[in-house]
Design an enzyme around this catalytic site. Sequence first.
Site, PDB file in Angstrom:
ATOM      1  N   ASP A  76       0.804  -1.220   0.000  1.00  0.00           N
ATOM      2  CA  ASP A  76       0.000   0.000   0.000  1.00  0.00           C
ATOM      3  C   ASP A  76       0.838   1.272   0.000  1.00  0.00           C
ATOM      4  O   ASP A  76       0.422   2.288  -0.550  1.00  0.00           O
ATOM      5  CB  ASP A  76      -0.994   0.004   1.157  1.00  0.00           C
ATOM      6  CG  ASP A  76      -0.387  -0.342   2.503  1.00  0.00           C
ATOM      7  OD1 ASP A  76       0.854  -0.469   2.604  1.00  0.00           O
ATOM      8  OD2 ASP A  76      -1.155  -0.493   3.470  1.00  0.00           O
ATOM      9  N   ASP A 486       3.459   0.817  13.250  1.00  0.00           N
ATOM     10  CA  ASP A 486       2.701  -0.438  13.281  1.00  0.00           C
ATOM     11  C   ASP A 486       3.359  -1.588  14.041  1.00  0.00           C
ATOM     12  O   ASP A 486       2.667  -2.346  14.694  1.00  0.00           O
ATOM     13  CB  ASP A 486       2.374  -0.933  11.875  1.00  0.00           C
ATOM     14  CG  ASP A 486       1.321  -0.082  11.201  1.00  0.00           C
ATOM     15  OD1 ASP A 486       0.626   0.674  11.890  1.00  0.00           O
ATOM     16  OD2 ASP A 486       1.207  -0.158   9.975  1.00  0.00           O
TER      17      ASP A 486
END
Length: 883
Positions: A76, A486
């Site tokens: 992404d 993350d």
Amino acid sequence: MRRTRVLTAVLALAAGLLAGGPPALAADAPDPAPAAVSKPAADTYTWRNARIDGGGFVPGIVFNRGEPGLAYARTDIGGAYRWQEPTKSWIPLLDPVGWDDWGHTGVVGIASDSADPDRVYAAVGTYTNDWDPGNGAVMRSADRGTSWRKTVLPFKLGGNMPGRGMGERLAVDPHDNDVLYLGAPSGHGLWRSTDAGVTWSKVTSFPNPGNYAEDPDDASGYASDNQGVVWVTFDESTGTAGSPTRTVYVGVADKENAVYRSTDAGATWERLAGQPTGYLAHKGVLDAENGHLYLAYSDTGGPYDGGKGRLYRYATVTGTWTDISPVAEADTYFGFSGLTVDRQNPGTVMATAYSSWWPDTQIFRSTDSGATWTQAWRYTSYPQRENRYVMDVSSSPWLTWGATPSPPEQTPKLGWMTEALEIDPFDPDRMMYGTGATVYGTEELTNWDDDTPFTIRPMVRGLEETAVLDLASPPSGAPLLSALGDIGGFRHTDLTKVPSMMFTGPNFTSTTSLDFAESDPDTVVRVGQVDAGPHIAFSTDNGATWSPGTDPSGVSGGGTVAASADGGRFVWSPEGAGVHHTGDSGASWSASGGIPAGAIVESDRKDPDTFYGFTSGRFYVSRDGGATFEASPATGLPAGDSVRFKALPGTAGEIWLAGGATDGPYGLWHSTDFGQTFTEVPGVDEADTVGFGKAAPGASYPTLFTSARIDGVRGIYRSTDAGANWVRVNDDAHQWGWTGAAITGDPRVFGRVYVATNGRGVVYGDLADPGGGTGPSGACEVAYRVTNTWGDGFQADVRLTNTGTTPWDGWSLTWSFAGGERIAQLWNGAHAQSGRAVTVRDAGWNGRVAPGGSVSFGFTASGAPADARPAAFAVGGKDCAVR
């Protein structure tokens, strides 16, 4: 993998770090455009990743259906990759994307041409709202991603937008491979190219541009964007070679009208009659042999959400719809997305429950076209479960997250956000699927049908997809500490090996800042985002183990943190609260006076009582351990907060400050008086980061590194004379999009630099050593073989054998090409090339070669090979035998 992947890039954008307007709209532009560097690097650099292996969301995997072993993965925010079958690893393809086109590192669709496997296409662009200043583009390659040309589109694409796991939005016609289709977001409809991706036009006859948005009321434009046209599938049974395929299916983000079909090669379109409503069709996969179009439905666009879903089979001849869902609708709490057909056994179909976060994702398999299903795991007696598979994450042990969950949860998980699922079209035993953290796969898939356990392992080596927020390289202990979005961050004791675990005790979803005490590098502090608990942690063993601190009242996020030079005091500027200081490792905090909330904080690296801060164009100094700050009289600094600054190790009061924006001061500044005055460094057009490394041989001043624009050229720059002169150390093939978060040199290795990327992990560069091998004369042998050729390029494999009697601890192989060949990608080593001369060094993990042992690497290159192989090879400057 979580929403923080969005926030990582958004925070950078909001800070104004990503300057530059949209790329010029061009029908046919090379990427990147060649740049003339007025101050070329004095030394050649080799570039590698500090190995983490994965770390982010892989929403798409595409196998070529014409050539075994050829596959691509899209990410992404971190570019695209090609699978290397000989080494079972991935190589990055979009590293040439530069700073001004940073949005083109987000990939919303990828298509591999099965009629001509050398051709591959990528639809790129990261955000459809104003977070991304540029338009999207379709990139095309005739050499498997070794080089690219691109066509910029008149609209944006969203590789990191909601719905990015649907697809594939980009597809090549299997009968006429000059024809491609692209599904566009934001109401722009369906687009087509008839000249192999060079030019594009809207398919005006296509009736539905979509209408679904995750949150129509989102004022940012992120969740409120129309997710648009989401996939294209050809029915290869309805055409002949050289003519466009007659029947084409298209998926649309519209819960009432999700699937359309053309039976006249895209001239006219109709909504498929009788289709289910109330859902979005995430995927449409055709089994042309049996005449079945399989569809995976969810009630939302994903990749995070989805509470209900169905699987359907559409008979392409009779128009009959059959609900083939493996579970009743009332029993779903997830949507379906991952969807694949076994091309060797077309009645075999598999699907994923992509949004089943708890207790785990689920994978379903049918061998009778969806009439009956089995699943990857099931409950025996709740909460106990039985798995068909065994997870082996020994190659990436951090995938356990250091967790000890209670049943029915397990660690490592089978996955989450599992929107990419593919069975190798040439090998029914091989399956790959993408998750929010890695690519998993198996080469024992058909064991499933015998109810025999099969092993799932990470298939992610070489794919590095972390967003890097901060970096530190202490003078002793681990050479690299990283703060990541993350997955928190890692302590790398060996850059060539995957660390066993991310920072734990506590785990942060994202680490926003970290620091060590300059004179006591065992003392380390980090801050970050966390779902519950303190946002700060301390280590007394160089980051090997951690203990949580406490939060001042009101803290909502990590912010920035600084450790005093001796490790006795800490200053923290968290989100949600003002700047605070502590002398007891965070057991208690006191508010700092004289400095605004939200300031960026750093410490002096020599004087333990001195800390610094910056916000809104003002520099602040504390001489009492962070208790009180005073505003510096310095003027002319950047007015915004898009600034990174650091104090020089070994000297009190010396500071380097980088940052700014194109509408104001933007550059690099230097202070030698504790920030009371700053002098702008001449010749630096723009600078966004600054860091220090080991001084050059014969020099006493630390080496400076910066991500900057100098003499009009963006790059990674080095100065060995306190900023008087700069050399660019990267090149146009190694740009990695946006590199504005952090940079640091290594205080122990001259020339080494660590670069933070937003989606390509931690990249580090070393000076190339043309004489690093240890093989004596006559003690090496080289086998060089060209394994594939295409129009203006080729692939070669090289095997180097130690024919001597002593082991090699590191090797360096050199040769010269006969013509204009130039290496584009190389795996299992690091290369440098100057003209025809090539140097390939070991990759670290394969540096030791025992007597009689061999090591292999491969590469792709532009330029047809003039001969079958170069005439001579040498290790350490000494000739090798050639066979």
